[in-house]
Enzyme design. Structure first.
Site, mmCIF file in Angstrom:
data_model
loop_
_atom_site.group_PDB
_atom_site.id
_atom_site.type_symbol
_atom_site.label_atom_id
_atom_site.label_comp_id
_atom_site.label_asym_id
_atom_site.label_seq_id
_atom_site.Cartn_x
_atom_site.Cartn_y
_atom_site.Cartn_z
ATOM 1 N N ASP A 98 0.863 -1.174 0.000
ATOM 2 C CA ASP A 98 0.000 0.000 0.000
ATOM 3 C C ASP A 98 0.902 1.228 0.000
ATOM 4 O O ASP A 98 1.782 1.359 0.849
ATOM 5 C CB ASP A 98 -0.900 0.008 1.235
ATOM 6 C CG ASP A 98 -1.912 -1.124 1.213
ATOM 7 O OD1 ASP A 98 -2.332 -1.498 0.112
ATOM 8 O OD2 ASP A 98 -2.271 -1.622 2.284
ATOM 9 N N ASP A 153 -6.730 -1.464 -4.817
ATOM 10 C CA ASP A 153 -7.800 -1.284 -3.828
ATOM 11 C C ASP A 153 -8.822 -0.259 -4.316
ATOM 12 O O ASP A 153 -10.031 -0.450 -4.174
ATOM 13 C CB ASP A 153 -7.232 -0.817 -2.487
ATOM 14 C CG ASP A 153 -6.303 -1.833 -1.840
ATOM 15 O OD1 ASP A 153 -6.395 -3.024 -2.181
ATOM 16 O OD2 ASP A 153 -5.492 -1.417 -0.996
#
Length: 81
Positions: free
Chosen positions: A38, A56
Site C-alpha cells: 500500500d 484497492d
C-alpha cells in the site's frame, strides 16, 4: 458474466472489470512479493487516512458502479405479443 458483455449495461460491465482487475493486481503482488504494498497515504490535519493502493481503489470504484446499477430504476420491456 463478462463473456456475455453485450447483455450488461456499462455500469455493470465496468464495475466487474474494475473489481476483477483490482483483485488480479492484488493477487499478483501477493504471489510475486508475498505481500500487497500500500503506497498511497493521505493526511487531513492530524488525521491519517488508511493506506491503500491503486488496485484497492479499482475494487472500491467497481463495487460502487455495481451498486449504482443495482439501485438505478430499470426500464420495463413493452408487452409485445
Amino acid at each position: 458474466m463478462l463473456w456475455r458483455a453485450e447483455r450488461l449495461d456499462r455500469f455493470s460491465f465496468w464495475g466487474l472489470v474494475l473489481i476483477l482487475g483490482g483483485a488480479a493486481g492484488n493477487l499478483f503482488d501477493r504471489i510475486a512479493w508475498g505481500k500487497v504494498t500500500d503506497f498511497l497515504v493521505f493526511y487531513l490535519g492530524s488525521y491519517e487516512w488508511p493506506a491503500f493502493n491503486v488496485a484497492d481503489s479499482a475494487v472500491v470504484v467497481g463495487s460502487g458502479l455495481l451498486l449504482i446499477d443495482l439501485l438505478r430504476p430499470k426500464r420495463q420491456a413493452a408487452n409485445v405479443p
